[in-house]
Design a protein around this motif. Structure first.
Motif, PDB file in Angstrom:
ATOM      1  N   ASN A  34       0.827  -1.205   0.000  1.00  0.00           N
ATOM      2  CA  ASN A  34       0.000   0.000   0.000  1.00  0.00           C
ATOM      3  C   ASN A  34       0.861   1.254   0.000  1.00  0.00           C
ATOM      4  O   ASN A  34       1.960   1.265   0.547  1.00  0.00           O
ATOM      5  N   ALA A  35       0.336   2.307  -0.597  1.00  0.00           N
ATOM      6  CA  ALA A  35       0.964   3.631  -0.560  1.00  0.00           C
ATOM      7  C   ALA A  35      -0.135   4.673  -0.387  1.00  0.00           C
ATOM      8  O   ALA A  35      -1.207   4.548  -0.974  1.00  0.00           O
ATOM      9  N   VAL A  36       0.148   5.681   0.405  1.00  0.00           N
ATOM     10  CA  VAL A  36      -0.813   6.768   0.596  1.00  0.00           C
ATOM     11  C   VAL A  36      -0.785   7.718  -0.599  1.00  0.00           C
ATOM     12  O   VAL A  36      -1.811   8.208  -1.039  1.00  0.00           O
ATOM     13  N   ASP A  37       0.407   7.952  -1.147  1.00  0.00           N
ATOM     14  CA  ASP A  37       0.594   8.861  -2.280  1.00  0.00           C
ATOM     15  C   ASP A  37       1.306   8.092  -3.389  1.00  0.00           C
ATOM     16  O   ASP A  37       2.517   7.884  -3.337  1.00  0.00           O
ATOM     17  N   ILE A  38       0.571   7.656  -4.402  1.00  0.00           N
ATOM     18  CA  ILE A  38       1.110   6.785  -5.444  1.00  0.00           C
ATOM     19  C   ILE A  38       2.196   7.483  -6.263  1.00  0.00           C
ATOM     20  O   ILE A  38       3.197   6.863  -6.624  1.00  0.00           O
ATOM     21  N   GLU A  39       2.025   8.756  -6.544  1.00  0.00           N
ATOM     22  CA  GLU A  39       3.033   9.480  -7.323  1.00  0.00           C
ATOM     23  C   GLU A  39       4.339   9.623  -6.547  1.00  0.00           C
ATOM     24  O   GLU A  39       5.424   9.456  -7.108  1.00  0.00           O
TER      25      GLU A  39
ATOM     26  N   ASP B  30      15.725  -9.764  -7.277  1.00  0.00           N
ATOM     27  CA  ASP B  30      15.666 -11.099  -7.898  1.00  0.00           C
ATOM     28  C   ASP B  30      14.758 -11.144  -9.109  1.00  0.00           C
ATOM     29  O   ASP B  30      14.600 -12.186  -9.728  1.00  0.00           O
ATOM     30  N   GLY B  31      14.129 -10.027  -9.464  1.00  0.00           N
ATOM     31  CA  GLY B  31      13.246  -9.993 -10.618  1.00  0.00           C
ATOM     32  C   GLY B  31      11.795 -10.314 -10.299  1.00  0.00           C
ATOM     33  O   GLY B  31      10.963 -10.407 -11.202  1.00  0.00           O
ATOM     34  N   ASN B  32      11.448 -10.487  -9.002  1.00  0.00           N
ATOM     35  CA  ASN B  32      10.054 -10.705  -8.625  1.00  0.00           C
ATOM     36  C   ASN B  32       9.244  -9.438  -8.897  1.00  0.00           C
ATOM     37  O   ASN B  32       9.670  -8.339  -8.515  1.00  0.00           O
ATOM     38  N   GLU B  33       8.125  -9.583  -9.528  1.00  0.00           N
ATOM     39  CA  GLU B  33       7.247  -8.448  -9.831  1.00  0.00           C
ATOM     40  C   GLU B  33       6.390  -8.130  -8.605  1.00  0.00           C
ATOM     41  O   GLU B  33       5.705  -9.014  -8.076  1.00  0.00           O
ATOM     42  N   ILE B  34       6.436  -6.889  -8.159  1.00  0.00           N
ATOM     43  CA  ILE B  34       5.685  -6.427  -6.988  1.00  0.00           C
ATOM     44  C   ILE B  34       4.835  -5.238  -7.414  1.00  0.00           C
ATOM     45  O   ILE B  34       5.254  -4.424  -8.235  1.00  0.00           O
ATOM     46  N   MET B  35       3.645  -5.130  -6.841  1.00  0.00           N
ATOM     47  CA  MET B  35       2.738  -4.016  -7.156  1.00  0.00           C
ATOM     48  C   MET B  35       2.668  -3.058  -5.960  1.00  0.00           C
ATOM     49  O   MET B  35       2.756  -3.489  -4.807  1.00  0.00           O
ATOM     50  N   VAL B  36       2.514  -1.781  -6.262  1.00  0.00           N
ATOM     51  CA  VAL B  36       2.216  -0.764  -5.249  1.00  0.00           C
ATOM     52  C   VAL B  36       0.872  -0.167  -5.625  1.00  0.00           C
ATOM     53  O   VAL B  36       0.649   0.207  -6.780  1.00  0.00           O
ATOM     54  N   CYS B  37      -0.037  -0.102  -4.644  1.00  0.00           N
ATOM     55  CA  CYS B  37      -1.390   0.434  -4.863  1.00  0.00           C
ATOM     56  C   CYS B  37      -1.657   1.572  -3.894  1.00  0.00           C
ATOM     57  O   CYS B  37      -1.314   1.463  -2.717  1.00  0.00           O
ATOM     58  N   GLN B  38      -2.287   2.618  -4.388  1.00  0.00           N
ATOM     59  CA  GLN B  38      -2.699   3.692  -3.487  1.00  0.00           C
ATOM     60  C   GLN B  38      -3.922   3.224  -2.729  1.00  0.00           C
ATOM     61  O   GLN B  38      -4.889   2.752  -3.313  1.00  0.00           O
ATOM     62  N   CYS B  39      -3.851   3.330  -1.406  1.00  0.00           N
ATOM     63  CA  CYS B  39      -4.987   2.880  -0.582  1.00  0.00           C
ATOM     64  C   CYS B  39      -5.851   4.034  -0.161  1.00  0.00           C
ATOM     65  O   CYS B  39      -5.536   5.153  -0.351  1.00  0.00           O
TER      66      CYS B  39
END
Length: 116
Positions: free
Chosen positions: A73-78, A107-116
């Protein structure tokens, strides 16, 4: 009624070097290292809600994850997007729909960040 609870306790993430990955994720999340590497290949990162377990033993069996199996999670996606780019993290998408983006760990694992 099931004896299995309807919640996820932890997510396992394959990593190639447990020490380097532990340090990288702790820096990324702005948290202090707590506890020891367990059994020579596991490190638990206690997060709010679901824990993240870095596991060096499963890396060679599975390789890097090509699609995110979790998001942070991120509060401010930008701001999050710019911080990762400025930290030389490999960001793999632009901000999508003003709401999320993906990046790769060492290691090349794909991770997502989402604005909550």
């Amino acid at each position: 009624m099931s004896t299995i609870e309807n919640k996820i306790g932890t997510v396992f993430l394959p990593v190639s070097n447990i020490e380097e990955s532990r340090d990288w994720y702790c820096r990324l999340l702005g948290i202090q290292r707590k506890g020891d590497i367990q059994f020579g290949h596991l490190y638990v990162i206690e997060l709010e809600g679901v824990n993240l377990v870095l596991d060096q033993k499963i890396f060679q069996k599975t390789g890097p994850l090509q699609a995110p199996i979790f998001h942070l999670n991120a509060v401010d996606i930008e701001k999050a997007y710019n911080e990762l780019r400025e930290s030389n993290v490999e960001v793999t998408t632009t901000i999508q729909h003003g709401h999320w983006f993906n990046f790769k760990d060492p290691d090349g694992n794909e991770i997502m960040v989402c604005q909550c």
